[in-house]
Design a protein around this motif. Structure first.
Motif, mmCIF file in Angstrom:
data_model
loop_
_atom_site.group_PDB
_atom_site.id
_atom_site.type_symbol
_atom_site.label_atom_id
_atom_site.label_comp_id
_atom_site.label_asym_id
_atom_site.label_seq_id
_atom_site.Cartn_x
_atom_site.Cartn_y
_atom_site.Cartn_z
ATOM 1 N N PRO A 65 0.817 -1.209 0.000
ATOM 2 C CA PRO A 65 0.000 0.000 0.000
ATOM 3 C C PRO A 65 0.856 1.266 0.000
ATOM 4 C CG PRO A 65 0.130 -0.855 2.218
ATOM 5 C CD PRO A 65 0.859 -1.842 1.339
ATOM 6 N N TYR A 66 0.299 2.330 -0.524
ATOM 7 C CA TYR A 66 1.000 3.601 -0.561
ATOM 8 C C TYR A 66 1.070 4.212 0.832
ATOM 9 C CZ TYR A 66 2.061 8.504 -1.340
ATOM 10 O OH TYR A 66 2.634 9.754 -1.287
ATOM 11 N N ALA A 67 2.164 4.921 1.084
ATOM 12 C CA ALA A 67 2.290 5.726 2.301
ATOM 13 C C ALA A 67 3.181 6.914 1.968
ATOM 14 C CB ALA A 67 2.890 4.913 3.444
ATOM 15 N N VAL A 68 2.869 8.073 2.525
ATOM 16 C CA VAL A 68 3.682 9.259 2.277
ATOM 17 C C VAL A 68 5.127 9.006 2.693
ATOM 18 C CG1 VAL A 68 4.010 11.692 2.847
ATOM 19 C CG2 VAL A 68 1.705 10.801 2.517
ATOM 20 N N ALA A 69 5.312 8.237 3.761
ATOM 21 C CA ALA A 69 6.666 7.936 4.241
ATOM 22 C C ALA A 69 7.499 7.253 3.163
ATOM 23 C CB ALA A 69 6.599 7.057 5.487
ATOM 24 N N ARG A 70 6.839 6.467 2.291
ATOM 25 C CA ARG A 70 7.581 5.800 1.221
ATOM 26 C C ARG A 70 8.095 6.828 0.206
ATOM 27 N NH1 ARG A 70 6.040 2.820 4.550
ATOM 28 N NH2 ARG A 70 7.923 3.796 5.364
ATOM 29 N N GLU A 71 7.316 7.874 -0.050
ATOM 30 C CA GLU A 71 7.782 8.909 -0.974
ATOM 31 C C GLU A 71 8.935 9.699 -0.354
ATOM 32 O OE1 GLU A 71 6.150 10.514 -4.304
ATOM 33 O OE2 GLU A 71 4.111 10.605 -3.480
ATOM 34 N N VAL A 72 8.911 9.869 0.946
ATOM 35 C CA VAL A 72 10.044 10.501 1.623
ATOM 36 C C VAL A 72 11.281 9.614 1.482
ATOM 37 C CG1 VAL A 72 10.941 11.242 3.863
ATOM 38 C CG2 VAL A 72 8.590 11.805 3.222
ATOM 39 N N GLU A 73 11.091 8.309 1.618
ATOM 40 C CA GLU A 73 12.208 7.378 1.425
ATOM 41 C C GLU A 73 12.732 7.411 -0.010
ATOM 42 O OE1 GLU A 73 10.765 4.181 4.859
ATOM 43 O OE2 GLU A 73 10.611 3.665 2.726
ATOM 44 N N ASP A 74 11.832 7.656 -0.961
ATOM 45 C CA ASP A 74 12.263 7.794 -2.353
ATOM 46 C C ASP A 74 13.242 8.958 -2.493
ATOM 47 O OD1 ASP A 74 10.492 5.752 -2.854
ATOM 48 O OD2 ASP A 74 8.992 7.020 -3.834
ATOM 49 N N LEU A 75 12.900 10.084 -1.871
ATOM 50 C CA LEU A 75 13.793 11.235 -1.927
ATOM 51 C C LEU A 75 15.096 10.949 -1.184
ATOM 52 C CD1 LEU A 75 11.350 14.253 -1.570
ATOM 53 C CD2 LEU A 75 12.963 13.848 -3.423
ATOM 54 N N ALA A 76 15.004 10.205 -0.097
ATOM 55 C CA ALA A 76 16.217 9.830 0.633
ATOM 56 C C ALA A 76 17.140 8.999 -0.258
ATOM 57 C CB ALA A 76 15.856 9.056 1.899
#
Length: 259
Positions: A65-76
């Motif tokens: 499932p999607y989570a905003v935290a995953r998009e933050v990890e993408d930027l990381a």
């Protein structure tokens, strides 16, 4: 395009051009990395500019499932790929994502955003919750065209313009990206300016808006600026949410190269 793998295994497609300090450009709703190419080309002489497809878009993968935290990890993952530290620029809801990433502690010396679409109107949380629920229903039922129409109506697109767009080739692209509307919706939280989160930022933040944009967007830009301890606001003459990269690039260049 090159690929980097995010923490949850999602591959992210990105391009890097230019020489200099790393600068990652983050797009908003309906955008892939190519949407930022005109701005990237203008900034490339002074920076090592990275554009990328956010998860679920273009050449990047997706993991549920999607989570905003995953998009933050993408930027990381992208920041690590370019050397461990990078400035960030975010357009619209991409700006809200950039601010979340900085608040999460990523190594980001400076941040710039263009018109993050927060609201400063009287309590709109119920309206935002209703939109979120309706969007989820349409996407769960694979009614992508209706999901696109819902989003465009919420952002104020006149019905006659939507009708014209439905007959244009771009509509198919919108429908393919429709599931990511839920991602941008999640990034925006309850839609209000996240004052507490922004007040914790320690790096310089530039908030840019267009003086021809709707008043609610200009007010949101000012409120966002005020919430940041080291915030500054620039209003671009005769610009709207569809900002001209040639007008924006010099402002970003000056900010990101400041001592």
């Amino acid at each position: 395009m090159s690929k980097v793998i995010s923490r949850d295994g999602t591959p992210l497609a990105y391009e890097r051009k230019g020489e200099g300090a790393p600068l990652i450009l983050v797009g908003g709703a309906f955008s892939t990395g190519t949407a930022e190419d005109p701005l990237a080309n203008l900034l490339a002489p002074g920076f090592s500019v990275v554009t990328y497809d956010r998860r679920g878009r273009g050449g990047s993968g997706d993991t549920v499932p999607y989570a905003v935290a995953r998009e933050v990890e993408d930027l990381a993952a992208l920041i690590e790929e370019v050397g461990g530290s990078a400035c960030l620029y975010g357009m619209s809801s991409g700006g809200a994502l950039v601010l979340r990433a900085a608040a999460a502690g990523l190594s980001v010396p400076r941040i710039a955003v263009y018109e993050p679409p927060f609201t400063v109107l009287a309590d709109t949380r119920a309206e935002k919750a209703a939109y979120t629920e309706r969007l989820k229903t349409l996407l769960d039922e694979e009614r992508r065209g209706e999901a696109v129409e819902l989003f465009l109506s919420v952002v104020g697109m006149p019905r006659e313009f939507v009708a014209q767009m439905k007959r244009a080739p771009v509509w198919r692209s919108f429908e393919s990206l429709a599931p990511t509307l839920a991602y941008d919706d999640a990034v925006m939280g309850d839609g209000t300016v996240p004052v507490e989160r922004l007040s914790a930022l320690t790096q310089p933040v530039l908030v840019v808006s267009g003086d021809a944009s709707p008043g609610v967007m200009r007010d949101a830009a000012r409120r966002t600026t005020e919430a940041v301890p080291d915030g500054r606001h620039v209003s671009l003459p005769r610009q709207t949410h569809d900002v001209d990269p040639r007008k924006l690039a010099p402002v970003l260049e000056e900010f990101f190269t400041a001592a």
